[in-house]
Design a protein around this motif. Structure first.
Motif, PDB file in Angstrom:
ATOM      1  N   ALA A   6       0.834  -1.207   0.000  1.00  0.00           N
ATOM      2  CA  ALA A   6       0.000   0.000   0.000  1.00  0.00           C
ATOM      3  C   ALA A   6       0.868   1.256   0.000  1.00  0.00           C
ATOM      4  O   ALA A   6       0.586   2.201  -0.712  1.00  0.00           O
ATOM      5  CB  ALA A   6      -0.930   0.004   1.200  1.00  0.00           C
ATOM      6  N   ASP A   7       1.951   1.232   0.802  1.00  0.00           N
ATOM      7  CA  ASP A   7       2.830   2.397   0.835  1.00  0.00           C
ATOM      8  C   ASP A   7       3.489   2.624  -0.513  1.00  0.00           C
ATOM      9  O   ASP A   7       3.563   3.736  -1.004  1.00  0.00           O
ATOM     10  CB  ASP A   7       3.908   2.231   1.904  1.00  0.00           C
ATOM     11  N   ASN A   8       3.978   1.559  -1.141  1.00  0.00           N
ATOM     12  CA  ASN A   8       4.616   1.698  -2.447  1.00  0.00           C
ATOM     13  C   ASN A   8       3.620   2.172  -3.493  1.00  0.00           C
ATOM     14  O   ASN A   8       3.952   2.972  -4.348  1.00  0.00           O
ATOM     15  CB  ASN A   8       5.238   0.374  -2.898  1.00  0.00           C
ATOM     16  N   GLY A   9       2.386   1.699  -3.428  1.00  0.00           N
ATOM     17  CA  GLY A   9       1.358   2.131  -4.377  1.00  0.00           C
ATOM     18  C   GLY A   9       1.073   3.611  -4.247  1.00  0.00           C
ATOM     19  O   GLY A   9       0.896   4.319  -5.232  1.00  0.00           O
ATOM     20  N   THR A  10       1.075   4.107  -3.017  1.00  0.00           N
ATOM     21  CA  THR A  10       0.842   5.531  -2.786  1.00  0.00           C
ATOM     22  C   THR A  10       1.988   6.355  -3.349  1.00  0.00           C
ATOM     23  O   THR A  10       1.773   7.359  -4.000  1.00  0.00           O
ATOM     24  CB  THR A  10       0.678   5.805  -1.278  1.00  0.00           C
ATOM     25  N   GLU A  11       3.204   5.906  -3.112  1.00  0.00           N
ATOM     26  CA  GLU A  11       4.356   6.627  -3.642  1.00  0.00           C
ATOM     27  C   GLU A  11       4.328   6.643  -5.158  1.00  0.00           C
ATOM     28  O   GLU A  11       4.600   7.654  -5.772  1.00  0.00           O
ATOM     29  CB  GLU A  11       5.658   5.982  -3.158  1.00  0.00           C
ATOM     30  N   GLN A  12       3.977   5.516  -5.766  1.00  0.00           N
ATOM     31  CA  GLN A  12       3.929   5.448  -7.220  1.00  0.00           C
ATOM     32  C   GLN A  12       2.848   6.364  -7.770  1.00  0.00           C
ATOM     33  O   GLN A  12       3.055   7.027  -8.778  1.00  0.00           O
ATOM     34  CB  GLN A  12       3.720   4.014  -7.681  1.00  0.00           C
ATOM     35  N   GLY A  14       1.805   9.114  -6.402  1.00  0.00           N
ATOM     36  CA  GLY A  14       2.342  10.467  -6.259  1.00  0.00           C
ATOM     37  C   GLY A  14       3.372  10.779  -7.329  1.00  0.00           C
ATOM     38  O   GLY A  14       3.406  11.878  -7.871  1.00  0.00           O
ATOM     39  N   ASP A  15       4.213   9.792  -7.641  1.00  0.00           N
ATOM     40  CA  ASP A  15       5.204   9.974  -8.696  1.00  0.00           C
ATOM     41  C   ASP A  15       4.516  10.192 -10.039  1.00  0.00           C
ATOM     42  O   ASP A  15       4.922  11.046 -10.827  1.00  0.00           O
ATOM     43  CB  ASP A  15       6.135   8.764  -8.788  1.00  0.00           C
ATOM     44  N   GLY A  16       3.467   9.447 -10.290  1.00  0.00           N
ATOM     45  CA  GLY A  16       2.726   9.595 -11.545  1.00  0.00           C
ATOM     46  C   GLY A  16       2.081  10.967 -11.656  1.00  0.00           C
ATOM     47  O   GLY A  16       2.072  11.574 -12.721  1.00  0.00           O
ATOM     48  N   GLU A  17       1.556  11.447 -10.540  1.00  0.00           N
ATOM     49  CA  GLU A  17       0.940  12.785 -10.530  1.00  0.00           C
ATOM     50  C   GLU A  17       1.989  13.854 -10.804  1.00  0.00           C
ATOM     51  O   GLU A  17       1.753  14.788 -11.570  1.00  0.00           O
ATOM     52  CB  GLU A  17       0.265  13.036  -9.190  1.00  0.00           C
ATOM     53  N   ARG A  18       3.176  13.699 -10.181  1.00  0.00           N
ATOM     54  CA  ARG A  18       4.257  14.662 -10.415  1.00  0.00           C
ATOM     55  C   ARG A  18       4.708  14.633 -11.875  1.00  0.00           C
ATOM     56  O   ARG A  18       4.973  15.679 -12.460  1.00  0.00           O
ATOM     57  CB  ARG A  18       5.430  14.389  -9.477  1.00  0.00           C
ATOM     58  N   ARG A  19       4.784  13.446 -12.464  1.00  0.00           N
ATOM     59  CA  ARG A  19       5.161  13.349 -13.878  1.00  0.00           C
ATOM     60  C   ARG A  19       4.105  14.001 -14.757  1.00  0.00           C
ATOM     61  O   ARG A  19       4.417  14.685 -15.723  1.00  0.00           O
ATOM     62  CB  ARG A  19       5.373  11.887 -14.289  1.00  0.00           C
TER      63      ARG A  19
END
Length: 125
Positions: A6-12, A14-19
């Protein structure tokens, strides 16, 4: 061992949103750069539109003007920085004095008071 999926999914996410934000800023910067190239350079101002985002008002060195809308102030600022746009805090004084308007803009601003369009379309005549 604890599951961290779940933590990794949230980070990913967020990374997608930043991209996505970076892509939007790059696309806006490309439009700003094209406007500046067409009009001998440009300066601008960022105007908050509430939930709609931020308007990037552009004024060319030849007096032409236009605008773009970014989904957030951060994206608008990033786009302006990427394009090398000189930003003003307000749209008055020196920046406003550079704007050149024609008959179409005057009729749109005055509307039916001076025979301009009452329906939002181009002025007659």
């Amino acid at each position: 061992m604890a599951d961290t999926t779940a933590d990794n999914g949230t980070e990913q996410a967020g990374d997608g949103e930043r991209r996505g934000d970076a892509r939007r800023a790059a696309k806006l910067a490309k439009h700003i750069h094209a406007f500046a190239g067409k009009h001998g350079g440009a300066e601008g101002q960022l105007a908050h539109l509430g939930q709609m985002g931020t308007r990037i008002v552009l004024v060319g060195e030849d007096g032409s003007w236009g605008d773009l809308v970014a989904p957030s102030h951060a994206i608008a600022r990033e786009a302006a920085e990427k394009a090398g746009l000189t930003l003003h805090d307000t749209f008055d004084g020196e920046l406003a004095a550079k704007v050149r308007t024609g008959p179409y803009e005057w009729s749109r601003m005055a509307g039916i008071q001076v025979g301009g369009p009452s329906d939002g379309g181009p002025a007659d005549g």
